[in-house]
Design a protein around this motif. Structure first.
Motif, mmCIF file in Angstrom:
data_model
loop_
_atom_site.group_PDB
_atom_site.id
_atom_site.type_symbol
_atom_site.label_atom_id
_atom_site.label_comp_id
_atom_site.label_asym_id
_atom_site.label_seq_id
_atom_site.Cartn_x
_atom_site.Cartn_y
_atom_site.Cartn_z
ATOM 1 N N GLY A 1 51.420 -20.331 -15.118
ATOM 2 C CA GLY A 1 51.081 -18.928 -14.987
ATOM 3 C C GLY A 1 50.798 -18.294 -16.340
ATOM 4 N N PHE A 2 50.100 -17.177 -16.312
ATOM 5 C CA PHE A 2 49.781 -16.409 -17.511
ATOM 6 C C PHE A 2 48.986 -17.226 -18.544
ATOM 7 C CE2 PHE A 2 53.901 -14.452 -16.103
ATOM 8 C CZ PHE A 2 53.352 -13.283 -15.592
ATOM 9 N N GLY A 3 47.969 -17.942 -18.061
ATOM 10 C CA GLY A 3 47.099 -18.561 -19.055
ATOM 11 C C GLY A 3 46.694 -19.992 -18.830
ATOM 12 N N GLY A 4 47.040 -20.585 -17.695
ATOM 13 C CA GLY A 4 46.584 -21.941 -17.424
ATOM 14 C C GLY A 4 45.069 -21.984 -17.311
ATOM 15 N N GLY A 5 44.430 -22.860 -18.090
ATOM 16 C CA GLY A 5 42.977 -22.887 -18.167
ATOM 17 C C GLY A 5 42.321 -23.477 -16.930
ATOM 18 N N GLY A 6 41.103 -23.015 -16.643
ATOM 19 C CA GLY A 6 40.351 -23.501 -15.505
ATOM 20 C C GLY A 6 39.507 -24.711 -15.846
ATOM 21 N N PHE A 7 38.763 -25.170 -14.855
ATOM 22 C CA PHE A 7 37.802 -26.267 -15.012
ATOM 23 C C PHE A 7 36.444 -25.730 -14.551
ATOM 24 C CE2 PHE A 7 41.876 -28.362 -14.627
ATOM 25 C CZ PHE A 7 41.790 -29.449 -15.479
ATOM 26 N N TYR A 8 35.454 -25.723 -15.443
ATOM 27 C CA TYR A 8 34.154 -25.160 -15.107
ATOM 28 C C TYR A 8 33.483 -26.020 -14.031
ATOM 29 C CZ TYR A 8 29.767 -22.673 -15.768
ATOM 30 O OH TYR A 8 28.655 -21.910 -15.560
ATOM 31 N N TRP A 9 32.489 -25.450 -13.352
ATOM 32 C CA TRP A 9 31.772 -26.156 -12.306
ATOM 33 C C TRP A 9 31.218 -27.488 -12.809
ATOM 34 C CZ3 TRP A 9 32.425 -24.657 -7.547
ATOM 35 C CH2 TRP A 9 32.648 -23.305 -7.263
ATOM 36 N N HIS A 10 31.438 -28.537 -12.027
ATOM 37 C CA HIS A 10 30.942 -29.855 -12.411
ATOM 38 C C HIS A 10 31.032 -30.810 -11.223
ATOM 39 C CE1 HIS A 10 35.301 -30.226 -12.781
ATOM 40 N NE2 HIS A 10 35.163 -31.535 -12.722
ATOM 41 N N SER A 11 30.294 -31.881 -11.309
ATOM 42 C CA SER A 11 30.435 -33.026 -10.411
ATOM 43 C C SER A 11 31.142 -34.119 -11.196
ATOM 44 C CB SER A 11 29.065 -33.526 -9.950
ATOM 45 O OG SER A 11 29.103 -34.897 -9.604
ATOM 46 N N ASP A 12 32.259 -34.598 -10.684
ATOM 47 C CA ASP A 12 32.957 -35.678 -11.382
ATOM 48 C C ASP A 12 32.062 -36.898 -11.527
ATOM 49 O OD1 ASP A 12 35.429 -34.408 -11.815
ATOM 50 O OD2 ASP A 12 36.107 -34.883 -9.796
ATOM 51 N N PHE A 13 31.277 -37.184 -10.488
ATOM 52 C CA PHE A 13 30.432 -38.373 -10.547
ATOM 53 C C PHE A 13 29.420 -38.297 -11.689
ATOM 54 C CE2 PHE A 13 26.445 -40.534 -9.196
ATOM 55 C CZ PHE A 13 26.890 -41.833 -9.411
ATOM 56 N N GLU A 14 28.927 -37.111 -11.989
ATOM 57 C CA GLU A 14 27.988 -36.992 -13.108
ATOM 58 C C GLU A 14 28.639 -37.522 -14.388
ATOM 59 O OE1 GLU A 14 25.798 -35.565 -16.528
ATOM 60 O OE2 GLU A 14 27.887 -35.117 -16.038
ATOM 61 N N THR A 15 29.881 -37.158 -14.626
ATOM 62 C CA THR A 15 30.598 -37.641 -15.811
ATOM 63 C C THR A 15 30.903 -39.124 -15.695
ATOM 64 O OG1 THR A 15 31.593 -35.486 -16.263
ATOM 65 C CG2 THR A 15 32.707 -37.410 -17.180
ATOM 66 N N TRP A 16 31.394 -39.553 -14.537
ATOM 67 C CA TRP A 16 31.756 -40.966 -14.375
ATOM 68 C C TRP A 16 30.530 -41.867 -14.475
ATOM 69 C CZ3 TRP A 16 34.969 -39.603 -9.416
ATOM 70 C CH2 TRP A 16 36.100 -38.852 -9.804
ATOM 71 N N HIS A 17 29.397 -41.380 -14.031
ATOM 72 C CA HIS A 17 28.147 -42.139 -14.128
ATOM 73 C C HIS A 17 27.671 -42.175 -15.586
ATOM 74 C CE1 HIS A 17 24.394 -43.810 -12.592
ATOM 75 N NE2 HIS A 17 23.709 -42.895 -13.261
ATOM 76 N N ALA A 18 27.596 -41.008 -16.212
ATOM 77 C CA ALA A 18 27.059 -40.914 -17.575
ATOM 78 C C ALA A 18 27.961 -41.583 -18.602
ATOM 79 C CB ALA A 18 26.846 -39.443 -17.947
ATOM 80 N N GLU A 19 29.273 -41.357 -18.507
ATOM 81 C CA GLU A 19 30.191 -41.759 -19.577
ATOM 82 C C GLU A 19 31.020 -42.994 -19.247
ATOM 83 O OE1 GLU A 19 32.272 -38.559 -21.553
ATOM 84 O OE2 GLU A 19 30.919 -37.069 -20.681
ATOM 85 N N ASP A 20 31.148 -43.335 -17.957
ATOM 86 C CA ASP A 20 31.952 -44.497 -17.566
ATOM 87 C C ASP A 20 31.118 -45.637 -17.007
ATOM 88 O OD1 ASP A 20 34.162 -42.947 -18.237
ATOM 89 O OD2 ASP A 20 34.504 -42.295 -16.168
ATOM 90 N N GLY A 21 29.873 -45.350 -16.593
ATOM 91 C CA GLY A 21 29.031 -46.391 -16.021
ATOM 92 C C GLY A 21 29.275 -46.655 -14.554
ATOM 93 N N MET A 22 29.767 -45.660 -13.806
ATOM 94 C CA MET A 22 29.949 -45.824 -12.367
ATOM 95 C C MET A 22 28.573 -45.782 -11.704
ATOM 96 S SD MET A 22 32.249 -43.565 -9.678
ATOM 97 C CE MET A 22 33.834 -44.047 -10.409
ATOM 98 N N PRO A 23 28.148 -46.846 -11.036
ATOM 99 C CA PRO A 23 26.776 -46.900 -10.535
ATOM 100 C C PRO A 23 26.471 -45.909 -9.416
ATOM 101 C CG PRO A 23 27.749 -49.096 -10.642
ATOM 102 C CD PRO A 23 28.860 -48.115 -10.834
ATOM 103 N N ALA A 24 27.385 -45.799 -8.437
ATOM 104 C CA ALA A 24 27.138 -44.994 -7.250
ATOM 105 C C ALA A 24 28.349 -44.109 -6.977
ATOM 106 C CB ALA A 24 26.874 -45.899 -6.043
ATOM 107 N N PRO A 25 28.159 -43.016 -6.230
ATOM 108 C CA PRO A 25 29.292 -42.142 -5.917
ATOM 109 C C PRO A 25 30.146 -42.692 -4.781
ATOM 110 C CG PRO A 25 27.288 -41.240 -4.973
ATOM 111 C CD PRO A 25 26.881 -42.456 -5.758
ATOM 112 N N ARG A 26 30.536 -43.950 -4.905
ATOM 113 C CA ARG A 26 31.410 -44.577 -3.906
ATOM 114 C C ARG A 26 32.856 -44.462 -4.382
ATOM 115 N NH1 ARG A 26 30.544 -50.533 -0.972
ATOM 116 N NH2 ARG A 26 32.022 -50.151 0.739
ATOM 117 N N ALA A 27 33.258 -43.226 -4.614
ATOM 118 C CA ALA A 27 34.601 -42.913 -5.114
ATOM 119 C C ALA A 27 35.054 -41.615 -4.454
ATOM 120 C CB ALA A 27 34.596 -42.773 -6.632
ATOM 121 N N VAL A 28 36.351 -41.457 -4.347
ATOM 122 C CA VAL A 28 36.902 -40.269 -3.702
ATOM 123 C C VAL A 28 38.161 -39.842 -4.450
ATOM 124 C CG1 VAL A 28 38.342 -41.543 -2.053
ATOM 125 C CG2 VAL A 28 37.481 -39.270 -1.450
ATOM 126 N N SER A 29 38.356 -38.529 -4.538
ATOM 127 C CA SER A 29 39.522 -37.969 -5.216
ATOM 128 C C SER A 29 40.467 -37.355 -4.194
ATOM 129 C CB SER A 29 39.100 -36.889 -6.215
ATOM 130 O OG SER A 29 38.238 -37.411 -7.195
#
Length: 304
Positions: free
Chosen positions: A142-170
């Motif tokens: 409370g009183f200041g916990g930071g947010g997470f801006y709009w994004h697709s996790d797969f975009e990051t996992w694809h670009a930076e981790d090499g995940m080929p397809a969005p065959r992942a679930v959170s």
């Protein structure tokens, strides 16, 4: 820059152009038509296919919520854990923001990850064996916990981790009540069908900055406005013990928490064992193992 694959191999190009683009998804959301048995009903699988997410009430009972809340407090206050590279603190304070690879740090969390209530849902959606791509605890005090801006996790996992397809679930498991006003998860229902190709080249060791506040790999405002107009925004509110299961490509985010009411959750990403990470598609080198696991040991009951 090492792209990890030829352009012909990359069905989800991103961070390669000065102009953003909206690309239609080339893969299913529920794999193998949901024939793998598991805790999700046919209606829940249909909702996941349609919206990209499904909510689960009462995944944890009150006693489990109390026990896991105590475990989160123990980890956040352990000096050795705090000093570990797997721990990320808030950008503007010394408050713990996230602890990664938490299933390796906590036996209780490892058992939960392997529980049929959790891993079983992932196997059912992804059509077979899964492994833990990433696990973490998210704290939003409370009183200041930071947010997470709009994004697709797969975009990051694809670009930076090499995940080929969005065959992942959170799976995000709430350990505190999620109100509309304390920084709850927000998802654009149906946005999993559209991949947003983002602009901006990935800096070296980008993860060190992005885990605190992400800028590269976030969609431009025009794309976000188009997606919000097309799909709307749903707020994932609910009591402690509830959970949200959502597709890797859902457009999602959360606001800062300026209320007195903290929000914390256990967050686990399951990837199909058949969706092995390659070299990053838009980064010089892979992110560390504690952020993106490359070892694909399948999760079995009671272990992770």
């Amino acid at each position: 820059m090492n792209r990890g694959a030829t352009v012909l191999d990359d069905r989800y190009p991103t961070r390669l152009s000065d102009l953003p683009a909206l690309l239609e998804r080339a893969d299913p959301t529920v794999w193998d038509d949901g024939r793998v048995p598991g805790p999700l009903s046919a209606d829940e699988l249909a909702a996941h296919e349609r919206d990209g997410f499904v909510t689960v009430g009462g995944l944890l009972d009150p006693a489990e919520v109390t026990a896991f809340s105590a475990e989160l407090h123990r980890l956040a206050t352990d000096p050795l854990v705090r000093a570990d590279e797997r721990t990320v603190v808030e950008k503007t304070s010394s408050e713990v923001r996230s602890i990664f690879e938490v299933h390796r740090l906590s036996r209780a969390v490892a058992e939960l990850v392997g529980d049929e209530r959790v891993a079983g849902r992932a196997r059912q959606i992804l059509g077979g064996d899964v492994y833990v791509h990433q696990s973490r605890i998210n704290y939003k005090p409370g009183f200041g916990g930071g947010g997470f801006y709009w994004h697709s996790d797969f975009e990051t996992w694809h670009a930076e981790d090499g995940m080929p397809a969005p065959r992942a679930v959170s799976i995000s498991i709430a350990l505190t009540e999620n109100f509309a006003h304390n920084g709850c998860l927000m998802i654009m229902p149906g946005s999993h069908r559209t991949f947003v190709s983002c602009v901006g080249e990935t800096p070296a060791e980008h993860y060190k900055q992005s885990l605190r506040e992400q800028e590269i790999g976030t969609p431009d405002r025009d794309s976000l406005r188009m997606l919000a107009d097309r799909y709307g925004i749903a707020m994932m509110t609910g009591p402690a013990g509830s959970a949200t299961v959502f597709d890797a490509n859902c457009m999602h985010g959360s606001a800062d928490n300026i209320t007195p009411y903290p929000r914390s959750n256990i967050f686990v990403v399951f990837n199909s064992v058949d969706n092995a990470l390659q070299a990053p598609f838009a980064a010089d080198r892979p992110r560390p193992e504690h952020v993106a696991a490359r070892e694909r040991t399948p999760v079995v009951g009671g272990s992770a």
